[in-house]
Scaffold this active site. Structure first.
Site, PDB file in Angstrom:
ATOM      1  N   HIS A  55       2.186   1.929  -3.457  1.00  0.00           N
ATOM      2  CA  HIS A  55       1.165   2.548  -4.316  1.00  0.00           C
ATOM      3  C   HIS A  55       1.073   4.047  -4.055  1.00  0.00           C
ATOM      4  O   HIS A  55       0.971   4.852  -4.999  1.00  0.00           O
ATOM      5  CB  HIS A  55      -0.200   1.901  -4.064  1.00  0.00           C
ATOM      6  CG  HIS A  55      -0.343   0.521  -4.619  1.00  0.00           C
ATOM      7  ND1 HIS A  55      -0.331   0.258  -5.974  1.00  0.00           N
ATOM      8  CD2 HIS A  55      -0.491  -0.678  -4.007  1.00  0.00           C
ATOM      9  CE1 HIS A  55      -0.480  -1.042  -6.166  1.00  0.00           C
ATOM     10  NE2 HIS A  55      -0.573  -1.631  -4.981  1.00  0.00           N
TER      11      HIS A  55
ATOM     12  N   THR B 126       0.833  -1.204   0.000  1.00  0.00           N
ATOM     13  CA  THR B 126       0.000   0.000   0.000  1.00  0.00           C
ATOM     14  C   THR B 126       0.869   1.255   0.000  1.00  0.00           C
ATOM     15  O   THR B 126       0.584   2.231  -0.707  1.00  0.00           O
ATOM     16  CB  THR B 126      -0.928   0.006   1.225  1.00  0.00           C
ATOM     17  OG1 THR B 126      -1.772  -1.145   1.177  1.00  0.00           O
ATOM     18  CG2 THR B 126      -1.784   1.259   1.254  1.00  0.00           C
TER      19      THR B 126
ATOM     20  N   TYR C 156      -9.599 -10.062   4.455  1.00  0.00           N
ATOM     21  CA  TYR C 156      -9.193  -8.657   4.499  1.00  0.00           C
ATOM     22  C   TYR C 156      -8.724  -8.325   5.896  1.00  0.00           C
ATOM     23  O   TYR C 156      -9.489  -8.452   6.862  1.00  0.00           O
ATOM     24  CB  TYR C 156     -10.355  -7.753   4.092  1.00  0.00           C
ATOM     25  CG  TYR C 156     -10.027  -6.275   4.097  1.00  0.00           C
ATOM     26  CD1 TYR C 156      -9.064  -5.753   3.233  1.00  0.00           C
ATOM     27  CD2 TYR C 156     -10.673  -5.405   4.965  1.00  0.00           C
ATOM     28  CE1 TYR C 156      -8.755  -4.398   3.233  1.00  0.00           C
ATOM     29  CE2 TYR C 156     -10.381  -4.045   4.967  1.00  0.00           C
ATOM     30  CZ  TYR C 156      -9.419  -3.548   4.105  1.00  0.00           C
ATOM     31  OH  TYR C 156      -9.112  -2.214   4.108  1.00  0.00           O
TER      32      TYR C 156
END
Length: 362
Positions: free
Chosen positions: A56, A53, A300
């Protein structure tokens, strides 16, 4: 007010790694010192791990540009020392070593009220939707603070967040005596394979195309680490004497081809836990899913806090995830740290916030 809290109270700024404006790149800069309110804990950050993450956000790809609002302090994988506590905090004390759950939940929705906080519909992400842990200090609600009651290496404590993803995935279905297929030998996939072996799986086959990461998977206990650019999974299964397919699958790559291949390799009644996030729609063979009565379960984050408890118990029981940490940098080497993390020739990359430089490869 104890001496540590008094010292912290004198600080007006702190060093932080920030997305200062929309666009690629990060900046190590001075940021306003965190303020600690009722029910909150101020933590002096010691180590942080770099997550996909974070990569990104650094690159400012389509996902990041649509989700992240600059300026923002990145980071959600960390370990630190409690520096101060706000009013009403009693179960966490100054000086304790802690990590943090990076999913901040509302506490009021149906799932939160039922104790299923990992399913909160209003979840916001530390270091994504609110300032994170790539800084000298971070503030968290006390409900998100995990105290390390047992002594563990700081680097390992820093990666409890992705370790939790691996535990949540690996233990989504029973693996004792089962044959397990893990697609994707990134750090979380490698840890998931190690967890499955520790939990009693018969065979654990990990697939990838990166020789570096397949070597890491072998070092972490995979029965077979398969380069799928050279050999098919069906050949590996045959060599292991598996005539009916895999019992449990863990899809960690987000590659559509990997999920389709996994479905084809499952035994009747097989169960698949899917953690990898694809960047596009994934067409799958639903006829096989139906006729073989396969189960696909999305994963998740971590279950709060059953997964955290399981992580601590697994480490106490002898599971060693330290080999997945391959590089450590000081906070002034953040550009090198991010370049290494994005190269694919690494496991977990850790930034040491107690010193400006570090050894790099361990």
């Amino acid at each position: 007010m104890d001496c540590m809290t008094a010292a912290v109270a004198q600080l007006s700024t702190m060093r932080a790694l920030m997305k200062t404006k929309a666009g690629p790149g990060l900046e190590l800069t001075d940021a306003p010192m965190c303020a600690t309110g009722p029910g909150e804990v101020l933590i002096r950050v010691l180590r942080t791990g770099i997550c996909g993450t974070d990569l990104h956000i650094d690159r400012w790809d389509r996902w990041a540009s649509g989700v992240v609002q600059a300026p923002l302090i990145l980071g959600h994988e960390f370990v630190g020392e409690v520096a101060a506590v706000g009013p009403g905090v009693t179960r966490v004390r100054v000086g304790e070593i802690v990590s943090g759950e990076g999913h901040l939940v509302c506490g009021r929705c149906r799932n939160c009220m039922a104790g299923r906080r990992h399913l909160c519909i209003r979840t916001i992400g530390l270091g994504v939707n609110t300032d994170g842990a790539f800084a000298e200090y971070v503030v968290l609600p006390v409900s998100n603070v995990w105290v390390h009651r047992e002594s563990i290496p700081l680097d390992v404590a820093a990666i409890f967040d992705p370790f939790g993803n691996a535990v949540h995935t690996a233990l989504a279905f029973p693996v004792l005596n089962e044959d397990v297929l893990v697609t994707g030998a990134g750090p979380i996939g490698v840890m998931a394979g190690a967890i499955a072996r520790h939990a009693g799986a018969r065979h654990v086959v990990v697939t990838d195309v990166s020789g570096y990461r397949l070597t890491l998977a072998r070092a972490m206990g995979a029965t077979v680490a398969c380069d799928i650019s050279r050999a098919g999974v069906d050949n590996v299964a045959a060599e292991l004497g598996m005539s009916e397919g895999f019992d449990v699958g863990m899809e960690m790559s987000g590659n559509p081809a990997a999920l389709r291949s996994m479905i084809a390799q499952m035994s009747p009644g097989g169960r698949i836990a899917v953690l990898g996030l694809p960047s596009q729609d994934v067409p799958i063979d639903m006829a096989t899913v139906v006729t073989r009565m396969l189960t696909l379960r999305g994963i998740y984050g971590r279950e709060m806090y059953e997964t955290w408890y399981a992580m601590s118990v697994l480490l106490q029981g002898g599971l060693d995830i330290a080999p997945v940490i391959t590089h450590r940098y000081g906070y002034e080497q953040h550009a090198d740290a991010f370049a290494t993390a994005g190269s694919g020739r690494c496991g977990k990359v850790v930034i040491d916030w107690t010193r400006p430089t570090g050894p790099g490869a361990l």
